[in-house]
Motif scaffolding. Sequence first.
Motif, PDB file in Angstrom:
ATOM      1  N   ARG A 171      -0.018  44.292 -52.725  1.00  0.00           N
ATOM      2  CA  ARG A 171       0.649  44.523 -53.998  1.00  0.00           C
ATOM      3  C   ARG A 171       0.684  46.017 -54.262  1.00  0.00           C
ATOM      4  NH1 ARG A 171      -1.409  42.196 -59.842  1.00  0.00           N
ATOM      5  NH2 ARG A 171      -0.024  43.500 -61.069  1.00  0.00           N
ATOM      6  N   SER A 172       1.851  46.513 -54.644  1.00  0.00           N
ATOM      7  CA  SER A 172       2.005  47.913 -55.006  1.00  0.00           C
ATOM      8  C   SER A 172       2.982  47.971 -56.173  1.00  0.00           C
ATOM      9  CB  SER A 172       2.526  48.720 -53.822  1.00  0.00           C
ATOM     10  OG  SER A 172       2.722  50.065 -54.199  1.00  0.00           O
ATOM     11  N   GLY A 173       2.460  48.169 -57.379  1.00  0.00           N
ATOM     12  CA  GLY A 173       3.312  48.143 -58.571  1.00  0.00           C
ATOM     13  C   GLY A 173       3.927  46.764 -58.727  1.00  0.00           C
ATOM     14  N   ASP A 174       5.250  46.717 -58.837  1.00  0.00           N
ATOM     15  CA  ASP A 174       5.955  45.440 -58.965  1.00  0.00           C
ATOM     16  C   ASP A 174       6.302  44.820 -57.611  1.00  0.00           C
ATOM     17  OD1 ASP A 174       5.899  45.666 -61.709  1.00  0.00           O
ATOM     18  OD2 ASP A 174       7.897  46.555 -61.848  1.00  0.00           O
ATOM     19  N   SER A 175       6.016  45.520 -56.521  1.00  0.00           N
ATOM     20  CA  SER A 175       6.364  45.066 -55.180  1.00  0.00           C
ATOM     21  C   SER A 175       5.234  44.254 -54.561  1.00  0.00           C
ATOM     22  CB  SER A 175       6.668  46.275 -54.295  1.00  0.00           C
ATOM     23  OG  SER A 175       6.982  45.876 -52.991  1.00  0.00           O
ATOM     24  N   ARG A 176       5.599  43.175 -53.865  1.00  0.00           N
ATOM     25  CA  ARG A 176       4.646  42.342 -53.137  1.00  0.00           C
ATOM     26  C   ARG A 176       5.151  42.201 -51.708  1.00  0.00           C
ATOM     27  NH1 ARG A 176       3.605  43.184 -57.771  1.00  0.00           N
ATOM     28  NH2 ARG A 176       2.669  41.766 -59.282  1.00  0.00           N
ATOM     29  N   THR A 177       4.220  42.228 -50.764  1.00  0.00           N
ATOM     30  CA  THR A 177       4.550  42.026 -49.356  1.00  0.00           C
ATOM     31  C   THR A 177       3.636  40.950 -48.799  1.00  0.00           C
ATOM     32  OG1 THR A 177       5.201  44.347 -49.124  1.00  0.00           O
ATOM     33  CG2 THR A 177       4.748  43.137 -47.093  1.00  0.00           C
ATOM     34  N   VAL A 178       4.225  40.016 -48.070  1.00  0.00           N
ATOM     35  CA  VAL A 178       3.460  38.946 -47.435  1.00  0.00           C
ATOM     36  C   VAL A 178       3.814  38.931 -45.956  1.00  0.00           C
ATOM     37  CG1 VAL A 178       3.000  36.471 -47.373  1.00  0.00           C
ATOM     38  CG2 VAL A 178       3.480  37.579 -49.561  1.00  0.00           C
ATOM     39  N   ARG A 179       2.785  38.912 -45.133  1.00  0.00           N
ATOM     40  CA  ARG A 179       2.950  38.793 -43.685  1.00  0.00           C
ATOM     41  C   ARG A 179       2.105  37.616 -43.221  1.00  0.00           C
ATOM     42  NH1 ARG A 179       4.852  43.745 -41.107  1.00  0.00           N
ATOM     43  NH2 ARG A 179       5.003  45.368 -42.677  1.00  0.00           N
ATOM     44  N   ALA A 180       2.737  36.700 -42.521  1.00  0.00           N
ATOM     45  CA  ALA A 180       2.037  35.523 -42.005  1.00  0.00           C
ATOM     46  C   ALA A 180       2.758  35.073 -40.743  1.00  0.00           C
ATOM     47  CB  ALA A 180       2.038  34.400 -43.040  1.00  0.00           C
ATOM     48  N   GLY A 181       2.120  35.242 -39.604  1.00  0.00           N
ATOM     49  CA  GLY A 181       2.784  34.892 -38.350  1.00  0.00           C
ATOM     50  C   GLY A 181       4.078  35.673 -38.207  1.00  0.00           C
ATOM     51  N   ASP A 182       5.194  34.976 -37.967  1.00  0.00           N
ATOM     52  CA  ASP A 182       6.495  35.616 -37.818  1.00  0.00           C
ATOM     53  C   ASP A 182       7.157  35.957 -39.149  1.00  0.00           C
ATOM     54  OD1 ASP A 182       6.319  35.455 -35.062  1.00  0.00           O
ATOM     55  OD2 ASP A 182       7.355  33.520 -34.961  1.00  0.00           O
ATOM     56  N   VAL A 229       7.898  39.091 -45.651  1.00  0.00           N
ATOM     57  CA  VAL A 229       8.765  39.079 -46.826  1.00  0.00           C
ATOM     58  C   VAL A 229       8.245  40.078 -47.853  1.00  0.00           C
ATOM     59  CG1 VAL A 229       7.538  37.139 -47.915  1.00  0.00           C
ATOM     60  CG2 VAL A 229       9.889  37.587 -48.540  1.00  0.00           C
ATOM     61  N   ARG A 230       9.185  40.780 -48.460  1.00  0.00           N
ATOM     62  CA  ARG A 230       8.867  41.728 -49.524  1.00  0.00           C
ATOM     63  C   ARG A 230       9.724  41.361 -50.715  1.00  0.00           C
ATOM     64  NH1 ARG A 230      11.127  46.098 -51.576  1.00  0.00           N
ATOM     65  NH2 ARG A 230       9.825  47.682 -52.531  1.00  0.00           N
ATOM     66  N   VAL A 257       7.437  29.720 -51.008  1.00  0.00           N
ATOM     67  CA  VAL A 257       6.489  29.636 -52.119  1.00  0.00           C
ATOM     68  C   VAL A 257       5.185  30.273 -51.639  1.00  0.00           C
ATOM     69  CG1 VAL A 257       5.222  28.132 -53.687  1.00  0.00           C
ATOM     70  CG2 VAL A 257       7.555  27.520 -52.979  1.00  0.00           C
ATOM     71  N   VAL A 258       4.762  31.318 -52.342  1.00  0.00           N
ATOM     72  CA  VAL A 258       3.546  32.046 -51.998  1.00  0.00           C
ATOM     73  C   VAL A 258       2.473  31.706 -53.026  1.00  0.00           C
ATOM     74  CG1 VAL A 258       2.500  34.332 -51.688  1.00  0.00           C
ATOM     75  CG2 VAL A 258       4.891  33.940 -51.007  1.00  0.00           C
ATOM     76  N   GLY A 259       1.343  31.211 -52.555  1.00  0.00           N
ATOM     77  CA  GLY A 259       0.190  30.989 -53.421  1.00  0.00           C
ATOM     78  C   GLY A 259      -0.816  32.087 -53.163  1.00  0.00           C
ATOM     79  N   ARG A 260      -1.137  32.851 -54.188  1.00  0.00           N
ATOM     80  CA  ARG A 260      -2.101  33.959 -54.070  1.00  0.00           C
ATOM     81  C   ARG A 260      -3.279  33.614 -54.971  1.00  0.00           C
ATOM     82  NH1 ARG A 260      -5.179  37.208 -51.663  1.00  0.00           N
ATOM     83  NH2 ARG A 260      -5.677  39.133 -52.737  1.00  0.00           N
TER      84      ARG A 260
END
Length: 131
Positions: free
Chosen positions: A77-88, A91-92, A22-25
């Motif tokens: 965020r790029s268009g409909d794509s999201r990338t999250v990096r946190a520690g190890d 996820v895209r 679960v990503v909270g932005r």
Amino acid sequence: MTRWRFDGAITGLGTGSGVRIVVGRWSRSPLGEFTDVMVEHADGLRMLLAPSDAVRDFVTATYTLDRTVITPVHYTRSGDSRTVRAGDLHVRFEVGARTPLGHLLNLVPRTVASAPWFCAVARASSYTPLH
């Protein structure tokens, strides 16, 4: 009781192996702009990846978690794509089209949609236990 207002989005996704993320932005909040991530492993262990002690303290006062890690959390965020990096975690994911229910909810005026009573009703009607 102090009411805090957060503007942003929550995205939930899961894997075939039973991991849930679960990503909270949050673009605006009393804690500033931030992203946090809750990872629930297949065995039920729930871990928070938070960018600061203040975010960790707020989230752990609201939700029950087994472990917390303070780490930089990067969201792009790029268009409909999201990338999250946190520690190890890296996820895209792609955000799909809005559902019919989403279109209906988008018609709710902001003053109603952000009212505490509406949030309580919406949360209660959409609640799905994690276990």
